[in-house]
Design a protein around this motif. Structure first.
Motif, mmCIF file in Angstrom:
data_model
loop_
_atom_site.group_PDB
_atom_site.id
_atom_site.type_symbol
_atom_site.label_atom_id
_atom_site.label_comp_id
_atom_site.label_asym_id
_atom_site.label_seq_id
_atom_site.Cartn_x
_atom_site.Cartn_y
_atom_site.Cartn_z
ATOM 1 N N THR A 54 0.845 -1.206 0.000
ATOM 2 C CA THR A 54 0.000 0.000 0.000
ATOM 3 C C THR A 54 0.878 1.254 0.000
ATOM 4 O OG1 THR A 54 -1.814 -1.154 1.078
ATOM 5 C CG2 THR A 54 -1.782 1.232 1.311
ATOM 6 N N ASP A 175 -6.026 -1.453 -4.814
ATOM 7 C CA ASP A 175 -5.402 -2.013 -3.612
ATOM 8 C C ASP A 175 -6.312 -3.103 -3.056
ATOM 9 O OD1 ASP A 175 -3.751 -2.508 -1.513
ATOM 10 O OD2 ASP A 175 -3.879 -0.507 -0.624
ATOM 11 N N GLU A 176 -5.987 -4.338 -3.356
ATOM 12 C CA GLU A 176 -6.757 -5.493 -2.899
ATOM 13 C C GLU A 176 -8.245 -5.335 -3.212
ATOM 14 O OE1 GLU A 176 -5.372 -7.661 0.158
ATOM 15 O OE2 GLU A 176 -3.608 -6.452 0.599
HETATM 16 MG MG LIG Z 1 -2.007 -2.911 2.103
#
Ligand SMILES: [Mg+2]
Ligand SMILES: Nc1ncnc2c1ncn2[C@@H]1O[C@H](COP(=O)(O)OP(=O)(O)OP(=O)(O)O)[C@@H](O)[C@H]1O
Length: 240
Positions: A54, A175-176
């Motif tokens: 991240t 992000d995911e």
């Molecule tokens: Mg992360």
């Protein structure tokens, strides 16, 4: 890196170093990241939890200042831009999809998707028209006036994808994006990202833990101990 590639790099990162804290509590998270993201590709970024994925995305987006290194996005040296210009550049060139959707609860789906356009000073009527068209493209043409709480998790992530794409960004950062979804819905979201999110002049970077979606990517980069230790093409049926 694959030297046979002819596509220009949309993102070129060299020697990125980033630490948090100071003194005894200082943690160096990124220890010299080198990474190219080519135009038209979908790059998956994997690595252990807490490894800095991240942090790297935030650096590539210019949200987080780096301590050392250079990041060029579409040939623009991101870290040389003053903060205001960087924010404008980000709004014009990048879209984000977060793990937890990050929709504004009091706004309808269409209003959520319109937000990036309203920030760019598009008129409200036109912004909502674009937003509804984008929602239609992600299969939510019949949910445009729903509040997020009245949508399923997969539908909320579709809204978030529509919001990220409404400005036609050259760089889509996820992000995911499937982490809060069940396996089946996660697959559907990845299919959508491949269908709607990809284009020859757009690059997509996706951080994921989810091995069930690895086959959707073009290349996979591994972040370990603060460095990109390998980048490999991902073989996919019919395209390998
Ligand atoms: Mg992360
Ligand atoms: N603002 C901050 N201040 C201090 N430390 C931070 C900050 N942001 C991140 N860190 C630290 O940096 C490290 C990397 O965090 P990051 O969120 O980038 O990891 P990640 O790879 O995305 O993990 P996950 O897979 O769990 O999401 C962690 O140890 C975290 O505690």
């Amino acid at each position: 890196m694959d030297e046979t590639r002819t596509q220009p790099a949309a993102v070129r990162a060299r020697g990125i170093v980033k630490s948090f804290g100071s003194g005894d509590t200082q943690v160096t998270v990124l220890r010299g990241i080198d990474l190219d993201i080519y135009q038209g590709e979908m790059l998956l970024l994997v690595g252990e939890s807490g490894g800095g994925k991240t942090t790297l995305l935030s650096a590539l987006a210019g949200i987080l200042d780096i301590d050392e290194g250079h990041i060029d996005v579409l040939g623009i040296p991101l870290n040389d831009l003053p903060a205001g210009k960087r924010t404008t550049f980000r709004g014009q060139t990048m879209g984000f999809v977060y793990q937890q959707f990050n929709l504004l609860p009091a706004l309808t789906a269409a209003e959520n998707v319109a937000v990036p356009l309203l920030i760019q000073k598009t008129g409200r009527h036109e912004a909502l028209q674009h937003a509804r068209a984008m929602l239609d493209r992600v299969g939510l043409g019949d949910r445009t006036e729903f509040l997020p709480k009245n949508l399923s998790g997969g539908q909320q992530q579709r809204v978030a994808i529509a919001r990220a794409l409404v400005n036609e960004p050259r760089l889509l950062i996820c992000d995911e994006p499937t982490a809060a979804l069940d396996g089946h819905t996660g697959q559907k979201i990845m299919e959508l990202l491949r269908e709607v999110g990809r284009s020859p002049d757009r690059s997509v970077i996706i951080v994921t833990h989810d091995s069930r979606i690895f086959h959707f990517g073009d290349r996979m980069a591994h972040l370990t101990d603060g460095r990109i230790v390998s980048i490999e093409p991902i073989a996919r049926e019919g395209t390998a």
